[in-house]
Enzyme design. Structure first.
Site, PDB file in Angstrom:
ATOM      1  CG  ASN A 194     -10.666  -0.227   2.088  1.00  0.00           C
ATOM      2  OD1 ASN A 194      -9.556  -0.738   1.856  1.00  0.00           O
ATOM      3  ND2 ASN A 194     -10.843   0.628   3.084  1.00  0.00           N
ATOM      4  CG  HIS A 195      -9.311   3.937   1.209  1.00  0.00           C
ATOM      5  ND1 HIS A 195     -10.256   4.741   1.807  1.00  0.00           N
ATOM      6  CD2 HIS A 195      -8.659   3.287   2.213  1.00  0.00           C
ATOM      7  CE1 HIS A 195     -10.172   4.588   3.137  1.00  0.00           C
ATOM      8  NE2 HIS A 195      -9.227   3.711   3.386  1.00  0.00           N
ATOM      9  CG  HIS A 236      -1.437   0.579   5.574  1.00  0.00           C
ATOM     10  ND1 HIS A 236      -1.539   1.955   5.476  1.00  0.00           N
ATOM     11  CD2 HIS A 236      -2.280   0.090   4.630  1.00  0.00           C
ATOM     12  CE1 HIS A 236      -2.397   2.276   4.529  1.00  0.00           C
ATOM     13  NE2 HIS A 236      -2.872   1.145   4.010  1.00  0.00           N
ATOM     14  CG  ASP A 292      -1.821  -1.191   1.296  1.00  0.00           C
ATOM     15  OD1 ASP A 292      -3.045  -1.001   1.234  1.00  0.00           O
ATOM     16  OD2 ASP A 292      -1.321  -2.323   1.430  1.00  0.00           O
ATOM     17  CG  HIS A 298      -7.026  -3.413   4.312  1.00  0.00           C
ATOM     18  ND1 HIS A 298      -7.546  -2.196   3.921  1.00  0.00           N
ATOM     19  CD2 HIS A 298      -7.621  -3.711   5.498  1.00  0.00           C
ATOM     20  CE1 HIS A 298      -8.433  -1.788   4.843  1.00  0.00           C
ATOM     21  NE2 HIS A 298      -8.492  -2.686   5.789  1.00  0.00           N
TER      22      HIS A 298
END
Length: 270
Positions: free
Chosen positions: A67-68, A178, A8, A176
């Site tokens: 999801n973002h 991180h 990410d 996700h």
């Protein structure tokens, strides 16, 4: 074929350390193809056209999401149509874009799949059944080289998809949380890592300034998470060698800002 995956990417610090290091790493390690999760690349939330262009020019071949993905809706809709940008394929029907793309890498084909888990995530179709369907369809096309970015909160979901598909896909890497995990392994010809960890600030909370997360944890009152302007950053990459669809070697590289050396960790092989 040697592919690499970057975790990410969080905000400007993440983009900066990629811009300064990725091209050199690609040459030093003879990497043929780079995949990166970029759903947090723009101010920590979503992906803009400008930042997408910046990352692709820095040496990334395809950007995956999570999801973002749709935090910057209008720009993301356009990127999904015009650039090598994916979003989780198991989003409900009617959502623009796709989470599967097949690339030519040298004389071989590589399928990149982006999926999202169910626990603590937006509404999606069952990722396990969805993965099964996609992999079966790729097999029918005789595509052997398959990479999956599984964007999920629960480590158990990531492990389940690995147990389901080991021996059938080349590589699976989780995103996700991180937070990087220490379980890089190769089993039955599939390389696997529960979570690659973020590329961005490593001296805060999941790449964000610590003030708001601490306030939320101690008082219950939240706020807008901000990516720090200055921090100690990290670049995290998983590299996998694939032959005839099977992972034959895999290792993780970590690059800390202001340090020349790369930290290399080899996969445990069965």
């Amino acid at each position: 074929m040697r592919i690499a995956f970057i975790g990410d990417i969080v905000g400007r610090p993440g983009r900066k350390i990629i811009k300064e290091n990725l091209s050199k790493i690609r040459v030093e390690y003879n990497i043929d193809f780079v995949i990166a999760n970029g759903e947090n690349a723009s101010h920590g939330f979503g992906l803009t056209t400008k930042n997408c262009d910046e990352l692709l020019k820095a040496g990334i071949d395809v950007i995956t999401g999570g999801n973002h993905s749709f935090d910057k809706k209008r720009e993301m809709f356009a990127l999904l149509e015009t650039e090598n940008v994916l979003r989780p394929d198991n989003y409900p029907a009617g959502i623009p874009g796709s989470g599967l793309k097949i690339f030519e890498v040298g004389s071989e084909k590589l399928a990149v799949i982006n999926l999202m888990g169910q626990f603590a995530m937006p509404t999606v179709e069952n990722p396990f059944n969805w993965a099964r369907k996609l992999v079966d369809e790729l097999k029918e096309q005789d595509i052997k080289n398959i990479f999956i970015d599984f964007h999920a909160e629960a480590t158990s979901e990531k492990r389940v998809i690995f147990m389901m598909l080991k021996g059938e896909v080349s590589s699976i890497c989780g995103t996700h949380t991180h937070v990087g995990t220490d379980d890089l392994q190769i089993m039955d010809g599939t390389s696997y890592l529960t979570d690659i960890g973020l590329t961005g600030c490593r001296d805060n909370v999941i790449g964000m300034d610590k003030k708001v997360p601490i306030a939320k944890a101690t008082t219950g009152l939240g706020g807008h998470f901000e990516v720090p302007n200055a921090c100690k950053s990290i670049l995290q990459i998983m590299v996998t060698d694939i032959e005839e669809g099977r992972a034959v070697n895999s290792f993780k590289l970590k690059k800390l800002c202001n340090k020349q050396e790369l930290i290399k960790t080899d996969a445990i092989a069965d």
